[in-house]
Design an enzyme around this catalytic site. Sequence first.
Site, mmCIF file in Angstrom:
data_model
loop_
_atom_site.group_PDB
_atom_site.id
_atom_site.type_symbol
_atom_site.label_atom_id
_atom_site.label_comp_id
_atom_site.label_asym_id
_atom_site.label_seq_id
_atom_site.Cartn_x
_atom_site.Cartn_y
_atom_site.Cartn_z
ATOM 1 N N LYS A 79 4.356 20.685 -6.244
ATOM 2 C CA LYS A 79 5.701 21.247 -6.449
ATOM 3 C C LYS A 79 6.054 22.342 -5.447
ATOM 4 C CE LYS A 79 6.966 20.049 -11.134
ATOM 5 N NZ LYS A 79 5.772 19.390 -11.694
ATOM 6 N N GLU A 124 15.739 25.665 -14.152
ATOM 7 C CA GLU A 124 15.205 25.481 -15.490
ATOM 8 C C GLU A 124 13.741 25.083 -15.359
ATOM 9 O OE1 GLU A 124 17.058 23.249 -13.941
ATOM 10 O OE2 GLU A 124 15.448 21.761 -13.714
ATOM 11 N N SER A 127 -1.579 14.639 -7.696
ATOM 12 C CA SER A 127 -0.453 15.586 -7.574
ATOM 13 C C SER A 127 -0.806 17.016 -7.946
ATOM 14 C CB SER A 127 0.726 15.099 -8.409
ATOM 15 O OG SER A 127 0.336 14.860 -9.752
HETATM 16 C C1 LIG Z 1 5.694 18.163 -12.362
HETATM 17 C C2 LIG Z 1 4.487 17.377 -12.052
HETATM 18 C C3 LIG Z 1 4.537 15.968 -11.914
HETATM 19 C C4 LIG Z 1 5.777 15.164 -12.135
HETATM 20 O O1 LIG Z 1 6.820 15.404 -11.248
HETATM 21 P P1 LIG Z 1 7.237 14.370 -10.123
HETATM 22 O O2 LIG Z 1 8.553 14.899 -9.664
HETATM 23 O O3 LIG Z 1 7.339 13.025 -10.761
HETATM 24 O O4 LIG Z 1 6.200 14.400 -9.081
HETATM 25 C C5 LIG Z 1 3.373 15.301 -11.550
HETATM 26 N N1 LIG Z 1 2.207 15.969 -11.365
HETATM 27 C C6 LIG Z 1 2.124 17.312 -11.506
HETATM 28 C C7 LIG Z 1 0.814 17.967 -11.288
HETATM 29 C C8 LIG Z 1 3.249 18.064 -11.861
HETATM 30 O O5 LIG Z 1 3.156 19.390 -12.000
#
Ligand SMILES: *Cc1c(COP(=O)(O)O)cnc(C)c1O
Length: 403
Positions: A94, A116, A382
């Site tokens: 993010k 938000e 992610s």
């Molecule tokens: C917020 C988040 C997601 C989901 O958000 P996307 O916009 O779909 O990438 C996925 N993995 C993590 C670790 C997150 O914090």
Amino acid sequence: MTNNYFKTYPDSKGFFGNYGGSFIPPELQKEMDSITAAYHSISKSHNFIAELRSIRKHFQGRPTPVYFCNRLSDKYGGRIYLKREDLNHSGAHKLNHCMGEALLAKHLGKKKLIAETGAGQHGVALATAAAYFGLECEIHMGEVDIAKEHPNVVRMEILGAKVIPVSHGLKTLKEAVDSAFQAYLKDPITSIYCIGSVVGPHPFPLMVRDFQRVVGIEAKEQYFNMTGEQPDHVVACVGGGSNAMGIFSAYLEVESVAIYGVEPAGRSLNYGEHAATMTKGKPGTIHGFKCYLLQDETGAPAPVYSVASGLDYPGVGPEHSLLNDLKRVNYVTATDEEAIDAFFELSRLEGIIPALESAHAVAFALKLAKANPQESILVNLSGRGDKDIDFIMETYGLPENRK
Ligand SMILES: *Cc1c(COP(=O)(O)O)cnc(C)c1O
């Protein structure tokens, strides 16, 4: 798939085929138009690009590595690789778009970032970016989420952000979006709204996608340097879809690569028990844009659920909606149970504790590996799982104690 994909989509109105666009009140449209114009000129300037590069390297710790999972591949078959976004500063992908959005805010002379947050992940990343640039930061959060996500509330406050409790309606993410939009509308000159994924009205799906492309650009080069070839499969989890667009964008025009977006099947695919937007949704409008949408019988957004709070959104990015129709990306699902199992498998076989969101991508990759033992799989990991460990231990416990 056309070779001119990135020139064709989105069009000048922000449409990815039938999806995206901008369905918002006229006073907000004026602001979005000026953000769009500014983004198109500033983001191409030498200063902006040089500053963002320097931030990526010295503050975020990029490039993040690509890692080959030896023991996981031995057990499940295939060759499984991870793009380690969990090692990005603040623990997830993010920050890639939050630093970009905040840098744009600085170039526009804005003083305050407004957003938000649901579980608090976007709020923490944006508060981090605001601290870096010396900008004010105001995060709107439902009272239900504030009670549930205490550590992230504290993190935002330590970073200097102001957390605004939202006490109407269900007191969760949807009400927080409404509240943040209203605050932004009251003060669109000195503040800017910063969205948390490839969703919302134009230009956000385009802008956030562009800021996340660094993930795919790095991964493609790193993977090729390691193996001398392209991966057979690329996998990422999809909530709004930002981490997925980051890695997918590098491979959309490489036809030999099969691409999978993994949505949460939650407890089941029955109404209200999942957030599998592509599998169960149909086109509709939410938060100012068109996309596949999980709907109730009146067409309003349906209630959604996933064990991973970053994935429980009834809509999905407009670009994913297009890629689904073009059949360039396969949208598949993983259940809560499968994600929890993958969470422990990756922790114990590789020493990497994944975020529950990312564990959905790992869960699907393990199935893919079993079915295709000769092939290679690149998974976008992610985020890291520190934020999830208390919840998992309280709700599930260790695998050996669960039988
Ligand atoms: C917020 C988040 C997601 C989901 O958000 P996307 O916009 O779909 O990438 C996925 N993995 C993590 C670790 C997150 O914090």
